[in-house]
Design a protein around this motif. Structure first.
Motif, short mmCIF file in Angstrom:
data_model
loop_
_atom_site.label_atom_id
_atom_site.label_comp_id
_atom_site.label_asym_id
_atom_site.label_seq_id
_atom_site.Cartn_x
_atom_site.Cartn_y
_atom_site.Cartn_z
N ALA A 199 0.84 -1.21 0.00
CA ALA A 199 0.00 0.00 0.00
C ALA A 199 0.86 1.25 0.00
O ALA A 199 0.59 2.22 -0.71
CB ALA A 199 -0.91 -0.01 1.23
N ALA A 200 1.94 1.23 0.79
CA ALA A 200 2.84 2.37 0.82
C ALA A 200 3.51 2.58 -0.53
O ALA A 200 3.63 3.71 -1.02
CB ALA A 200 3.89 2.19 1.91
N ALA A 201 3.96 1.48 -1.16
CA ALA A 201 4.61 1.60 -2.46
C ALA A 201 3.64 2.09 -3.52
O ALA A 201 3.99 2.88 -4.40
CB ALA A 201 5.20 0.24 -2.87
N SER A 202 2.38 1.65 -3.47
CA SER A 202 1.38 2.07 -4.46
C SER A 202 1.04 3.55 -4.33
O SER A 202 0.56 4.16 -5.27
CB SER A 202 0.11 1.23 -4.31
N LEU A 203 1.32 4.14 -3.15
CA LEU A 203 1.08 5.56 -2.94
C LEU A 203 2.31 6.40 -3.26
O LEU A 203 2.32 7.60 -2.99
CB LEU A 203 0.65 5.80 -1.49
N GLY A 204 3.33 5.78 -3.82
CA GLY A 204 4.49 6.53 -4.27
C GLY A 204 5.68 6.49 -3.35
O GLY A 204 6.65 7.21 -3.59
N ALA A 205 5.67 5.67 -2.30
CA ALA A 205 6.79 5.63 -1.36
C ALA A 205 7.93 4.79 -1.93
O ALA A 205 7.70 3.71 -2.49
CB ALA A 205 6.33 5.06 -0.02
N GLY A 206 9.15 5.27 -1.74
CA GLY A 206 10.32 4.49 -2.07
C GLY A 206 10.65 3.50 -0.98
O GLY A 206 10.03 3.49 0.09
N PRO A 207 11.66 2.65 -1.20
CA PRO A 207 12.02 1.65 -0.18
C PRO A 207 12.35 2.26 1.18
O PRO A 207 11.94 1.76 2.21
CB PRO A 207 13.23 0.95 -0.80
N GLY A 208 13.10 3.37 1.17
CA GLY A 208 13.43 4.00 2.44
C GLY A 208 12.21 4.54 3.14
O GLY A 208 12.08 4.44 4.37
N GLN A 209 11.30 5.12 2.38
CA GLN A 209 10.07 5.66 2.98
C GLN A 209 9.18 4.54 3.50
O GLN A 209 8.51 4.70 4.53
CB GLN A 209 9.33 6.47 1.92
N VAL A 210 9.16 3.39 2.82
CA VAL A 210 8.38 2.25 3.30
C VAL A 210 8.93 1.76 4.63
O VAL A 210 8.18 1.48 5.58
CB VAL A 210 8.39 1.11 2.25
N ILE A 211 10.26 1.65 4.74
CA ILE A 211 10.87 1.21 6.00
C ILE A 211 10.56 2.19 7.11
O ILE A 211 10.22 1.79 8.24
CB ILE A 211 12.39 1.03 5.82
N ARG A 212 10.61 3.49 6.81
CA ARG A 212 10.37 4.49 7.84
C ARG A 212 8.93 4.49 8.31
O ARG A 212 8.67 4.59 9.51
CB ARG A 212 10.74 5.87 7.31
N SER A 213 7.98 4.32 7.41
CA SER A 213 6.58 4.46 7.79
C SER A 213 5.93 3.15 8.23
O SER A 213 5.02 3.16 9.04
CB SER A 213 5.78 5.04 6.61
N VAL A 214 6.41 2.00 7.71
CA VAL A 214 5.80 0.71 8.04
C VAL A 214 6.65 -0.07 9.04
O VAL A 214 6.17 -0.48 10.09
CB VAL A 214 5.57 -0.13 6.76
N ASP A 215 7.93 -0.23 8.70
CA ASP A 215 8.81 -1.00 9.60
C ASP A 215 9.24 -0.20 10.81
O ASP A 215 9.52 -0.77 11.88
CB ASP A 215 10.06 -1.47 8.84
N GLY A 216 9.32 1.12 10.66
CA GLY A 216 9.82 1.97 11.74
C GLY A 216 9.09 1.82 13.05
O GLY A 216 9.72 1.62 14.10
N PRO A 217 7.74 1.91 13.08
CA PRO A 217 7.04 1.74 14.36
C PRO A 217 7.26 0.38 15.01
O PRO A 217 7.35 0.28 16.23
CB PRO A 217 5.56 1.93 13.95
N VAL A 218 7.37 -0.68 14.21
CA VAL A 218 7.62 -2.01 14.76
C VAL A 218 9.03 -2.09 15.35
O VAL A 218 9.24 -2.65 16.44
CB VAL A 218 7.42 -3.08 13.66
N LEU A 219 9.99 -1.52 14.63
CA LEU A 219 11.36 -1.49 15.17
C LEU A 219 11.43 -0.69 16.46
O LEU A 219 12.15 -1.05 17.40
CB LEU A 219 12.30 -0.87 14.13
N TRP A 220 10.65 0.38 16.55
CA TRP A 220 10.67 1.21 17.75
C TRP A 220 10.10 0.44 18.94
O TRP A 220 10.63 0.53 20.05
CB TRP A 220 9.88 2.48 17.50
N ARG A 221 9.01 -0.31 18.71
CA ARG A 221 8.41 -1.05 19.81
C ARG A 221 9.28 -2.23 20.24
O ARG A 221 9.44 -2.49 21.43
CB ARG A 221 7.02 -1.55 19.40
N SER A 222 9.84 -2.96 19.27
CA SER A 222 10.64 -4.14 19.61
C SER A 222 12.08 -3.77 19.97
O SER A 222 12.78 -4.59 20.56
CB SER A 222 10.66 -5.11 18.42
N GLY A 223 12.49 -2.56 19.61
CA GLY A 223 13.87 -2.17 19.85
C GLY A 223 14.22 -2.08 21.32
O GLY A 223 15.37 -2.31 21.71
N GLY A 224 13.23 -1.73 22.17
CA GLY A 224 13.50 -1.64 23.60
C GLY A 224 13.91 -2.98 24.18
O GLY A 224 14.90 -3.08 24.93
#
Length: 622
Positions: A491-516
């Motif tokens: 969905a993020a890619a279909s809205l024009g996001a690049g790979p870095g933007q996909v990681i920041r917006s989709v993977d980022g919150p999960v990394l933040w929660r599991s990172g602790g």
């Protein structure tokens, strides 16, 4: 532009089935739209983005290649080469030694018993903590995982204080026996098994078990015929990793085992440090690497089998306790009290005693460099050295571990790319089971000369500790990243996001929660690391585990009392770090909106999930 973005949003929200059937790459893909011509889904991958992905792979490969593969390979080849030529004639001679066969057999025996006991004992606790709801369940989940991150030296001292002369269980006569070592291994791995099995048990569809119960099957029959077969792959995966941990329990065996109990890892230490038998150590190191690879292969295949099951539905709401849970409650309570609480309680009580009298001298002497003339620094200074090196090692492990987790959690369609990720994942996990003694001794061989003359540098200890901590960071982050619905990235890619933007917006919150939690594992592991540090720490700047091991090996009430007090400080520090990180992770998870529940599965209902909507909103703002 706004009209085009609106058309893309309508395609995502109105026809999600197109996303399901489309190509799942976020690169330069195209699909036929309603208008004439073609419409590109997502921008082309730029040179800078390709460079970022290359760095994300090259950084961990370079780090582990330089500070793990090179030292280990150098030690192994030094033992197997004779005048520059490979000489395998001595390999058979090493394995034919009576001592070698005894050590290998004892290692497998102790690991098998500890793994089996941990797996069986963890099932009732996993049922209670992950399938039932009661006051304090979150605190119990955090407490049972604490032993897993306690320093092995501290655990060895705790069991020694419980079983040795003057201990609560002195009458059992288990001090220095294999039974004591097995009990300590179960102490370590019970919480790990419970967490691994319980977290996946909480995601199994409960309706097959409910249907069997409604047809008249009793609880025991439902468990053995319905639940246990569905849990078997995850139990096998967790058991293979637990077996690996038990085979490499260096500090526990060194402190607790005595002269008659040893493992492959302690034998590697004896052969290298005492007898300088590099050939024998090299052969055992290769055998240990083969064992590690076999365990990781079993674990990965079991995880894949579990992940392919159709009855994995996401987080299932826990139900209230019933009278049928009384046996599980009684068994789990007794196990926690006698196996987990008793050694720590004994350690704490004996830290306030010296020569049979209550006193604070054991703790006061920690701040007095003159209390133990054989040490060049006080125990307090060693504690500060440990904290500083642990913070540095934890930061390095987090940077390297996040790069690895992001890369190996991808889901490419190419068969070759999938195989490549499997091999990368396996290579990154090798430090999990290769002897830390081998790593430390390899550092002394390879990093003593230019251009990397680090053996006299302060950085050598945190680098070695980071190597040991990286696999735990990866194993904490990867399951969370693999749990992301792929359609969120689409969905993020279909809205024009690049790979870095996909990681920041989709993977980022999960990394933040599991990172602790990952940071907690990295810090606690680095703080208590003993195998490699025992080779690399300088006398002027030893870490606390090294000082505790030195004190417990010396006779005298002063040395023994200070060792026990130091072990208490070490255990409390590691436990505090882990509990704080666990609390922060649970707090972040509680704030997570739109969590997957049975009966409210946005990813499977034909509608975009809340995270898809938030991703679209974030991309539109950018």
């Amino acid at each position: 532009m706004a009209q085009a973005m609106g058309q893309r949003r309508r395609q995502v929200s109105g026809t999600p089935e197109k996303i399901q059937s489309g190509d799942r790459h976020a690169g330069p893909q195209r699909t036929t739209g309603e208008s004439a011509g073609t419409q590109r889904i997502g921008p082309r991958i730029t040179f800078s983005q390709k460079l970022a992905w290359s760095l994300a792979i090259a950084l961990p490969l370079g780090f582990l290649g330089l500070f793990f593969a090179w030292p280990v390979a150098s030690l192994v080849m030094r033992g197997l080469l004779d005048n520059g030529h490979l000489d395998l004639a001595g390999v058979g001679e090493v394995f034919l030694r009576e001592r070698t066969s005894r050590v290998v057999g004892q290692t497998l025996y102790q690991a098998a018993w500890a793994t089996g006991i941990s797996a069986l004992a963890a099932l009732p606790g996993a049922h209670l903590l992950y399938r039932r709801r009661f006051v304090g369940v979150g605190l119990l989940k955090a407490l049972v995982i604490v032993p897993f991150v306690l320093p092995s030296v501290a655990v060895g001292v705790a069991f020694h204080s419980l079983l040795t002369k003057g201990g609560w269980l002195e009458s059992l006569g288990l001090d220095g026996t294999s039974q004591a070592v097995i009990a300590a291994m179960v102490f370590f791995n019970y919480g790990f098994m419970l967490r691994q099995v319980g977290s996946f048990w909480a995601q199994l569809d409960p309706r097959p078990a409910q249907a069997a119960a409604s047809l008249g099957a009793g609880p025991a029959r439902v468990f053995f015929t319905i639940t246990l077969p569905r849990l078997a792959p995850m139990i096998a995966a967790a058991a293979s990793v637990t077996f690996l941990y038990c085979c490499t329990a260096y500090g526990v065996v060194l402190v607790l085992g005595g002269r008659g109990v040893s493992t492959i890892e302690t034998e590697i230490y004896v052969l290298t440090a005492q007898f300088l038998d590099l050939r024998g150590a090299a052969v055992l190191s290769v055998a240990q690497i083969v064992l590690v690879a076999a365990c990781l292969l079993v674990a990965e295949r079991a995880r894949r089998r579990f992940g392919a099951r159709s009855d994995w539905v996401g987080q299932v709401p826990a139900s209230a306790l019933t009278w049928r849970d009384l046996p599980a409650i009684a068994f789990t309570t007794a196990l926690i009290c006698f196996l987990l609480v008793a050694p720590i309680a004994s350690l704490l009580v004996r830290s306030f005693k010296r020569s049979g009298e209550w006193t604070l001298a054991n703790y006061l002497d920690l701040f007095n460099p003159q209390a133990t003339p054989a040490l060049l620094v006080s125990v307090e200074q060693a504690a500060w050295f440990s904290l500083r090196t642990a913070l540095t090692a934890g930061a390095i492990a987090m940077v390297v571990g996040v790069c690895i987790a992001v890369v190996v959690s991808r889901q490419p369609r190419s068969t070759w790319a999938k195989r490549g990720l499997v091999w990368l994942d396996g290579f990154f996990m090798l430090p999990l089971g290769v002897s830390a003694v081998t790593v430390g001794f390899g550092f002394l061989i390879t990093l003593a000369r230019p251009p990397l003359a680090l053996t006299k540098s302060w950085w050598i200890v945190p680098l070695a500790q980071a190597v040991v901590a990286v696999p735990l960071v990866v194993r904490t982050l990867v399951p969370a990243l693999r749990g992301i619905d792929p359609r969120q990235r689409e969905a993020a890619a279909s809205l024009g996001a690049g790979p870095g933007q996909v990681i920041r917006s989709v993977d980022g919150p999960v990394l933040w929660r599991s990172g602790g939690l990952a940071a907690g594992f990295a810090l606690a592991t680095s703080l208590g690391e003993f195998g490699a540090t025992s080779f690399l720490a300088r006398p002027q700047s030893p870490t606390l585990p090294v000082v505790v091991a030195q004190l417990i090996s010396r006779p005298g009430a002063v040395n023994q009392g200070m060792a026990i007090a130091g072990a208490v400080v070490l255990a409390l520090g590691s436990a505090s770090i882990m509990l704080i990180c666990e609390y922060l992770q649970n707090r972040a998870a509680a704030r997570k909106p739109g969590s997957r529940k049975l009966g409210n599965r946005g990813a499977d209902s034909g509608k975009p999930s809340s995270r898809m909507k938030r991703t679209a909103s974030a991309i539109n703002k950018d």
